[in-house]
Design an enzyme around this catalytic site. Structure first.
Site, mmCIF file in Angstrom:
data_model
loop_
_atom_site.group_PDB
_atom_site.id
_atom_site.type_symbol
_atom_site.label_atom_id
_atom_site.label_comp_id
_atom_site.label_asym_id
_atom_site.label_seq_id
_atom_site.Cartn_x
_atom_site.Cartn_y
_atom_site.Cartn_z
ATOM 1 N N LYS A 129 5.743 -10.659 -18.455
ATOM 2 C CA LYS A 129 5.701 -9.648 -19.110
ATOM 3 C C LYS A 129 4.116 -9.740 -19.709
ATOM 4 O O LYS A 129 3.420 -8.302 -19.185
ATOM 5 C CB LYS A 129 5.878 -8.670 -19.545
ATOM 6 C CG LYS A 129 7.963 -7.944 -18.808
ATOM 7 C CD LYS A 129 7.564 -7.010 -18.141
ATOM 8 C CE LYS A 129 7.469 -7.480 -16.957
ATOM 9 N NZ LYS A 129 8.629 -8.399 -16.140
ATOM 10 N N CYS A 168 0.574 -1.141 0.079
ATOM 11 C CA CYS A 168 -0.266 0.435 0.270
ATOM 12 C C CYS A 168 1.208 1.076 0.273
ATOM 13 O O CYS A 168 1.817 1.559 0.161
ATOM 14 C CB CYS A 168 -0.686 0.216 1.295
ATOM 15 S SG CYS A 168 -2.152 -1.624 1.451
ATOM 16 N N ASN A 186 0.537 -0.276 5.933
ATOM 17 C CA ASN A 186 0.587 -1.117 5.219
ATOM 18 C C ASN A 186 1.118 -2.294 5.567
ATOM 19 O O ASN A 186 1.737 -1.774 6.942
ATOM 20 C CB ASN A 186 1.509 -0.189 4.145
ATOM 21 C CG ASN A 186 2.561 -1.078 3.067
ATOM 22 O OD1 ASN A 186 2.202 -2.100 3.037
ATOM 23 N ND2 ASN A 186 3.402 -1.067 2.750
ATOM 24 N N GLY A 187 0.731 -3.205 5.436
ATOM 25 C CA GLY A 187 1.431 -5.040 6.182
ATOM 26 C C GLY A 187 0.204 -5.566 6.144
ATOM 27 O O GLY A 187 -1.134 -5.113 5.807
ATOM 28 N N ARG A 225 1.610 1.347 -5.974
ATOM 29 C CA ARG A 225 2.187 0.318 -5.067
ATOM 30 C C ARG A 225 0.625 -0.175 -4.787
ATOM 31 O O ARG A 225 0.640 -1.212 -4.084
ATOM 32 C CB ARG A 225 2.580 0.920 -3.603
ATOM 33 C CG ARG A 225 3.916 1.699 -4.035
ATOM 34 C CD ARG A 225 4.343 2.420 -2.121
ATOM 35 N NE ARG A 225 3.943 1.191 -1.487
ATOM 36 C CZ ARG A 225 5.311 1.446 -1.288
ATOM 37 N NH1 ARG A 225 6.560 1.561 -1.847
ATOM 38 N NH2 ARG A 225 5.950 0.647 0.503
ATOM 39 N N GLU A 283 10.962 -14.043 -18.354
ATOM 40 C CA GLU A 283 10.437 -12.996 -17.955
ATOM 41 C C GLU A 283 9.101 -12.209 -19.571
ATOM 42 O O GLU A 283 8.932 -11.420 -18.934
ATOM 43 C CB GLU A 283 11.692 -12.438 -18.134
ATOM 44 C CG GLU A 283 11.651 -10.226 -18.181
ATOM 45 C CD GLU A 283 10.664 -9.791 -16.318
ATOM 46 O OE1 GLU A 283 10.909 -8.913 -16.942
ATOM 47 O OE2 GLU A 283 10.966 -11.733 -16.422
ATOM 48 N N HIS A 327 8.366 -32.572 -23.757
ATOM 49 C CA HIS A 327 8.218 -33.088 -23.033
ATOM 50 C C HIS A 327 6.712 -33.211 -22.442
ATOM 51 O O HIS A 327 6.760 -31.946 -20.959
ATOM 52 C CB HIS A 327 9.360 -33.254 -21.706
ATOM 53 C CG HIS A 327 10.342 -33.340 -22.175
ATOM 54 N ND1 HIS A 327 10.326 -34.763 -22.452
ATOM 55 C CD2 HIS A 327 11.764 -33.360 -22.800
ATOM 56 C CE1 HIS A 327 11.870 -35.476 -22.727
ATOM 57 N NE2 HIS A 327 12.908 -33.865 -23.099
ATOM 58 N N TRP A 359 -3.380 -2.274 -1.384
ATOM 59 C CA TRP A 359 -3.989 -2.987 -2.131
ATOM 60 C C TRP A 359 -4.389 -4.065 -1.184
ATOM 61 O O TRP A 359 -3.107 -4.237 0.285
ATOM 62 C CB TRP A 359 -2.360 -3.530 -2.613
ATOM 63 C CG TRP A 359 -1.919 -4.730 -3.553
ATOM 64 C CD1 TRP A 359 -2.151 -4.910 -5.020
ATOM 65 C CD2 TRP A 359 -2.553 -6.171 -2.758
ATOM 66 N NE1 TRP A 359 -1.963 -6.094 -5.354
ATOM 67 C CE2 TRP A 359 -1.750 -6.784 -4.659
ATOM 68 C CE3 TRP A 359 -1.986 -6.337 -2.127
ATOM 69 C CZ2 TRP A 359 -1.673 -8.176 -4.842
ATOM 70 C CZ3 TRP A 359 -1.868 -8.169 -1.978
ATOM 71 C CH2 TRP A 359 -1.428 -9.252 -3.032
ATOM 72 N N LYS A 411 3.217 -2.717 -6.893
ATOM 73 C CA LYS A 411 4.957 -3.143 -7.004
ATOM 74 C C LYS A 411 5.705 -3.580 -6.478
ATOM 75 O O LYS A 411 6.693 -3.883 -6.787
ATOM 76 C CB LYS A 411 5.098 -1.078 -7.766
ATOM 77 C CG LYS A 411 6.436 -0.972 -8.018
ATOM 78 C CD LYS A 411 6.972 -1.184 -9.456
ATOM 79 C CE LYS A 411 8.338 -1.735 -10.109
ATOM 80 N NZ LYS A 411 8.190 -1.823 -11.195
ATOM 81 N N GLU A 443 1.334 -10.452 -16.612
ATOM 82 C CA GLU A 443 0.903 -9.077 -15.772
ATOM 83 C C GLU A 443 -0.345 -8.572 -16.431
ATOM 84 O O GLU A 443 -0.548 -7.369 -15.508
ATOM 85 C CB GLU A 443 1.914 -8.922 -16.093
ATOM 86 C CG GLU A 443 3.062 -9.089 -14.496
ATOM 87 C CD GLU A 443 4.661 -8.888 -14.126
ATOM 88 O OE1 GLU A 443 4.889 -8.495 -12.987
ATOM 89 O OE2 GLU A 443 5.117 -8.183 -15.193
#
Length: 634
Positions: free
Chosen positions: A511, A2, A101-102, A27, A507, A530, A75, A629, A514
């Site tokens: 992306k 947050c 935040n937490g 955030r 990666e 496989h 968040w 983030k 996301e």
């Protein structure tokens, strides 16, 4: 995850709080709120589901006066995104308002006890439990707010960064942190600013204090900052100067932060290497005819890292290197593993920090643990550091945020120096992390004598030239935007690579998923047979990184297998490729470079592909759903 903002001063608080929230919105952005002690002494709390713009609209006809306030962008962890669950939260009397935040891990037990004592709750959040606990203690024991906060925090298990207002004391903000970042900005004439990081503060002051775990900051208008711990021991915080250009956290004419940050990568990598990749002129004597000699001057390039100079023995004598990271940083670690094993001849393991911290790993004093995190605040990575330190390992940090928790908790390390990254999907931080890992491998290999001089020189010189080659790749932006329109229909993607390019495939897939919400998976190309090959059909786009290296023939065979099953191939190839370009449906050419440096170039078209597909689908690329983030909770 947050965002926290605060202001205490002589000016109007609301404009600074809203502007700060917008800078921290990366955030968390499922709800937002603000608390202000108005000019007539009322403690007003306004909250809205959605983004900061929704909060602004909600406040358009409200009393937003006041010279002190706190604000929050959320968040969600406890309770769905809603105005009720948004922060700030009132205490029962509405004398107190708090943001957090937490995660308070033992909130359920505390809540049960408070309910038994007659306290009523309006939200599902752990944050409301904490502010109610603080008020209950304050009233029950007749304590001032600071002492009540200290007593309450002794009962709390978990992570927190909090800020709290008391309308009976309108010239004060109290803030505290444990395992969640919190920065106090010290302004002129006794003003104070508060933020989860420095971005909402730097417009007003460059003087900041990064609170440490267990610190409680007491900000009183016109007085010096007071910092104490839970036991009320007075501390002497270090005031630091923040060097962040305000322009770095603005879009600069780009439609999105993500695109801006993709295009910043050449300059960012030059900044990352500046002062670390150095050149010197070497003069040698050469024999000529008749026993005469002449001088010959040559330029040599080398890598200089202060961490190697200061901690040479610990790094050179390491029996094993363990890289701990999450998400994109984990992918960078996989590239670092190959570099270090190739050129340092040290065994390297790459671990998800979230798994490492819980599986009782074997770590010894002969190990070097490299912790990688863009924000420097990743909760799982910090926990992995703590575990490794308890076992006596030497800890090396790689992060972007100066003064972050990881920078302070490690024995040494290297900043990637790519500037603030606002887009939630990491771009320039990834290439910065890879660059630092390459530099570290070169520096250790040189000191150990495990890399030959010619190879060392060749890699260093080619690395220095990467930013110029990145600019060439970025010229393909319009081409990639055009081909992206073709693939917005897709519901799945497969990304394939081998060797150094396998982590790039991972990666690239990350992306895409996301920011476009298209399911995508990365695989080593040889593993396609496989299992994943069963997915190949005419509706399956397959991105193959097929640059011209020693496994070129192998990956050519993989592409032929895909085409035999009507798969659609987007191939990332070396410039001038004449074979794969005739087979693939779409081709993106990269400038030639050394195989170990190819990830720095190959990742850019994959970033652009993900970006343009998401834009074509109408997605919010800077603030994708359900993500934040800085992952400061488990």
């Amino acid at each position: 995850m947050c965002g926290i903002v605060g202001y205490l001063g002589k000016g109007e608080a609301y404009p600074a709080l809203i502007k700060g929230l917008k800078r921290l919105e990366y955030r968390g952005y499922d709800s937002a709120g603000v608390a202000l002690i108005s000019n007539d002494g009322a403690l007003n709390v306004y909250k809205a589901k959605g983004k900061v713009a929704d909060l602004e609209a909600f406040c358009s006809d409200k009393d937003i006066s006041g010279h002190v306030g706190i604000a929050h962008t959320r968040w969600a962890t406890h309770g769905e995104p809603s105005a009720v669950n948004a922060h700030p939260h009132y205490s029962s009397s509405k004398n107190l308002a708090m943001i957090h935040n937490g995660i308070i891990e033992n909130y359920a037990g505390i809540k049960k006890n408070l309910i038994a004592k007659g306290v009523e709750f309006k939200s599902e959040t752990d944050t409301e439990v904490l502010v109610q606990l603080i008020e209950y203690i304050q009233i029950k024991k007749n304590l001032d707010l600071l002492t009540a906060v200290q007593v309450a925090l002794r009962q709390v298990i978990g992570a927190y960064a909090i800020a709290i207002l008391d309308k009976r004391n309108p010239n004060q903000i109290i803030a505290a942190r444990k395992q969640s970042p919190l920065v106090v900005g010290i302004g002129k004439d006794g003003e104070f600013y508060l933020g989860s990081d420095a971005s909402p503060i730097i417009e007003y002051t460059d003087k900041v204090v990064y609170l440490e775990d267990g610190n409680i900051a007491v900000m009183r208008l016109g007085e010096e900052l007071q910092v104490v711990n839970i036991q009320n021991v007075k501390l002497n915080p270090e005031v630091q100067t923040v060097d962040i250009d305000l322009g770095q956290i603005e879009k600069g004419g780009f439609p999105h932060f993500m695109l801006k940050e993709i295009f910043e990568q050449p300059e960012c990598l030059r900044n990352c290497m500046r002062g670390r990749v150095v050149s010197r002129t070497v003069e040698t004597r050469v024999m000529t005819d008749g026993d005469d000699t002449t001088s010959k001057k040559e330029t040599e390039m080398g890598v200089v890292l202060s961490s190697i100079t200061d901690h040479r023995q610990q790094l050179l004598n390491a029996k094993r290197i363990i890289i701990v990271a999450c998400g994109t940083s984990w992918h960078a670690g996989l590239i670092g593993k190959q570099m270090m094993e190739n050129y340092c001849r040290i065994p390297v393991e790459v671990e998800y920090a979230s798994e490492f911290r819980y599986r009782n790993p074997v770590v010894t004093k002969d190990d070097v643990v490299i912790a990688i995190s863009q924000s420097g605040e990743t909760a799982d990575t910090l926990a992995a550091i703590k575990l490794a330190k308890e076992s006596g390992a030497f800890i090396y940090g790689i992060c972007n945020s100066i003064g972050s928790s990881i920078a302070r908790e490690t024995d040494t390390g290297t900043y990637i120096h790519v500037g603030p990254e606002i887009g939630v999907a990491s771009t320039k931080a990834f290439t910065g992390q890879v660059t630092v890992l390459i530099l570290l491998a070169l520096a250790i290999g040189k000191e150990k004598g495990t890399i030959c001089e010619s190879e060392y020189q060749k890699i260093t010189e080619q690395l220095w030239n990467i930013p110029a080659k990145m600019k060439e790749v970025l010229k393909l932006n319009n081409k990639i935007a055009d081909l992206s329109r073709t693939f917005t229909y897709a519901r799945n993607f497969i990304y394939l690579g081998r060797g150094f390019q396998y982590p790039v495939a991972l990666e690239g897939a990350l992306k895409l998923k996301e920011i476009s919400y298209i399911h995508a998976e990365g695989y080593p190309a040889a593993e396609m047979k496989h299992g994943p090959i069963a997915l190949i059909d005419s509706d399956m786009p397959v991105v193959v990184i097929a640059t011209h290296n020693f496994m070129y023939e192998k990956i050519l065979s993989n592409i032929q297998e895909i085409k035999a099953r009507q798969g659609r191939v987007i191939a990332i190839v070396s410039k001038g490729d004449e074979i794969i370009s005739k087979i693939a449906d779409e081709v993106i050419e990269l400038p030639e470079t050394l195989e170990c440096l190819e990830p720095l170039l190959a990742t850019i078209p994959l970033q652009l592909l993900a970006y343009h597909v998401a834009v074509c689908k109408g997605k919010d690329v800077d603030q994708p759903r359900n993500l934040a983030k800085s992952v400061t909770v488990e």
